[in-house]
Scaffold this motif. Sequence first.
Motif, PDB file in Angstrom:
ATOM      1  N   ILE A 178      44.860  41.165 -70.741  1.00  0.00           N
ATOM      2  CA  ILE A 178      45.929  41.931 -70.115  1.00  0.00           C
ATOM      3  C   ILE A 178      46.505  42.927 -71.119  1.00  0.00           C
ATOM      4  O   ILE A 178      46.337  42.787 -72.334  1.00  0.00           O
ATOM      5  N   ILE A 179      47.163  43.943 -70.583  1.00  0.00           N
ATOM      6  CA  ILE A 179      47.995  44.822 -71.407  1.00  0.00           C
ATOM      7  C   ILE A 179      49.389  44.820 -70.812  1.00  0.00           C
ATOM      8  O   ILE A 179      49.572  44.510 -69.623  1.00  0.00           O
ATOM      9  N   MET A 180      50.385  45.122 -71.615  1.00  0.00           N
ATOM     10  CA  MET A 180      51.760  45.155 -71.112  1.00  0.00           C
ATOM     11  C   MET A 180      52.426  46.467 -71.492  1.00  0.00           C
ATOM     12  O   MET A 180      52.140  47.051 -72.543  1.00  0.00           O
ATOM     13  N   THR A 181      53.291  46.905 -70.593  1.00  0.00           N
ATOM     14  CA  THR A 181      54.003  48.164 -70.812  1.00  0.00           C
ATOM     15  C   THR A 181      55.481  47.959 -70.558  1.00  0.00           C
ATOM     16  O   THR A 181      55.892  47.561 -69.462  1.00  0.00           O
ATOM     17  N   ASP A 182      56.286  48.212 -71.577  1.00  0.00           N
ATOM     18  CA  ASP A 182      57.749  48.092 -71.476  1.00  0.00           C
ATOM     19  C   ASP A 182      58.331  48.989 -72.552  1.00  0.00           C
ATOM     20  O   ASP A 182      57.859  48.981 -73.697  1.00  0.00           O
ATOM     21  N   ASP A 183      59.346  49.754 -72.200  1.00  0.00           N
ATOM     22  CA  ASP A 183      59.886  50.690 -73.184  1.00  0.00           C
ATOM     23  C   ASP A 183      60.790  50.012 -74.218  1.00  0.00           C
ATOM     24  O   ASP A 183      61.248  50.667 -75.157  1.00  0.00           O
ATOM     25  N   PHE A 241      52.285  48.717 -74.809  1.00  0.00           N
ATOM     26  CA  PHE A 241      52.683  50.128 -74.872  1.00  0.00           C
ATOM     27  C   PHE A 241      54.140  50.311 -74.451  1.00  0.00           C
ATOM     28  O   PHE A 241      54.686  49.512 -73.695  1.00  0.00           O
ATOM     29  N   GLY A 242      54.721  51.394 -74.954  1.00  0.00           N
ATOM     30  CA  GLY A 242      56.107  51.693 -74.630  1.00  0.00           C
ATOM     31  C   GLY A 242      56.274  52.699 -73.510  1.00  0.00           C
ATOM     32  O   GLY A 242      57.382  52.905 -73.022  1.00  0.00           O
ATOM     33  N   THR A 243      55.160  53.341 -73.088  1.00  0.00           N
ATOM     34  CA  THR A 243      55.243  54.345 -72.024  1.00  0.00           C
ATOM     35  C   THR A 243      54.069  54.220 -71.062  1.00  0.00           C
ATOM     36  O   THR A 243      53.006  53.693 -71.424  1.00  0.00           O
ATOM     37  N   GLY A 244      54.275  54.745 -69.870  1.00  0.00           N
ATOM     38  CA  GLY A 244      53.208  54.768 -68.887  1.00  0.00           C
ATOM     39  C   GLY A 244      52.072  55.666 -69.303  1.00  0.00           C
ATOM     40  O   GLY A 244      50.899  55.378 -69.038  1.00  0.00           O
ATOM     41  N   LEU A 268      53.752  45.206 -66.112  1.00  0.00           N
ATOM     42  CA  LEU A 268      54.377  46.529 -66.140  1.00  0.00           C
ATOM     43  C   LEU A 268      55.877  46.490 -65.868  1.00  0.00           C
ATOM     44  O   LEU A 268      56.327  45.910 -64.876  1.00  0.00           O
ATOM     45  N   ASP A 269      56.636  47.113 -66.756  1.00  0.00           N
ATOM     46  CA  ASP A 269      58.066  47.307 -66.526  1.00  0.00           C
ATOM     47  C   ASP A 269      58.247  48.372 -65.452  1.00  0.00           C
ATOM     48  O   ASP A 269      57.351  49.177 -65.192  1.00  0.00           O
ATOM     49  N   LEU A 270      59.413  48.388 -64.833  1.00  0.00           N
ATOM     50  CA  LEU A 270      59.629  49.305 -63.718  1.00  0.00           C
ATOM     51  C   LEU A 270      60.368  50.574 -64.122  1.00  0.00           C
ATOM     52  O   LEU A 270      59.950  51.685 -63.799  1.00  0.00           O
ATOM     53  N   VAL A 271      61.464  50.423 -64.816  1.00  0.00           N
ATOM     54  CA  VAL A 271      62.290  51.584 -65.172  1.00  0.00           C
ATOM     55  C   VAL A 271      61.993  51.996 -66.609  1.00  0.00           C
ATOM     56  O   VAL A 271      62.326  51.286 -67.558  1.00  0.00           O
ATOM     57  N   MET A 272      61.326  53.136 -66.746  1.00  0.00           N
ATOM     58  CA  MET A 272      60.964  53.673 -68.061  1.00  0.00           C
ATOM     59  C   MET A 272      61.162  55.175 -68.058  1.00  0.00           C
ATOM     60  O   MET A 272      61.120  55.803 -66.995  1.00  0.00           O
TER      61      MET A 272
END
Length: 210
Positions: free
Chosen positions: A4-9, A33-36, A55-59
């Motif tokens: 998996i990969i994860m994205t959150d700012d 990652f910190g950005t989409g 995946l985070d929602l609000v970035m």
Amino acid sequence: MYNIIMTDDHHIVREGMKFLLSTTEDINVVEDFGTGEETLKFLEENQAEIDLVLLDLVMPEMDGIEVTRRIKAEYPEIKVLVLSSYTSEEYIRPVFAADADGYIIKEMEAEELIGAIKNVIQGEKVIHPNILEVIDQGGDMPHEKNLLSAREIEVLKEIVRGKSNKEIGETLFVSEKTVKTHVSHILNKLEVTDRTQAVIYAIKYNIVNF
């Protein structure tokens, strides 16, 4: 082993999640990652080895809804699990309209998170009870009753930008006839009679994001 990969700012959130998931034997966090934009760039070269994006929602710049749309349009075999603190309808419905495979909240227990990741990768639709409660309340607006598909939202976005059917086809690499079909479905679902009304409706109810 699931990759998996994860994205959150928020860096500290990513570090905490990586530490938590490192305690499992069958979930491997390949990258975070910190950005989409960074996420999508990584997937261009590595999509074959990734099972799921957490995946985070609000970035900033590109939100989780847009990232979800892009991933599901370009790499439909990759699962997208949204992990957010937001539980209001204005966020939830667009997430599923973008074809996300699940929506869970950051306040959930560690075992629940791990179970949700595994279940989504195995093909289940995972929705946290708090999110289900909002969904079950339903809505009476056309876009709430008749959810637009990820592709229809892409077409609507181009309509809002003022593009013709031909231009939309060139942008999305589909035929003009296909675009006309999508436009017809959009008008029907939004219960409007023309493109101008569709644009007004889309902007008023924040259906598309740029």
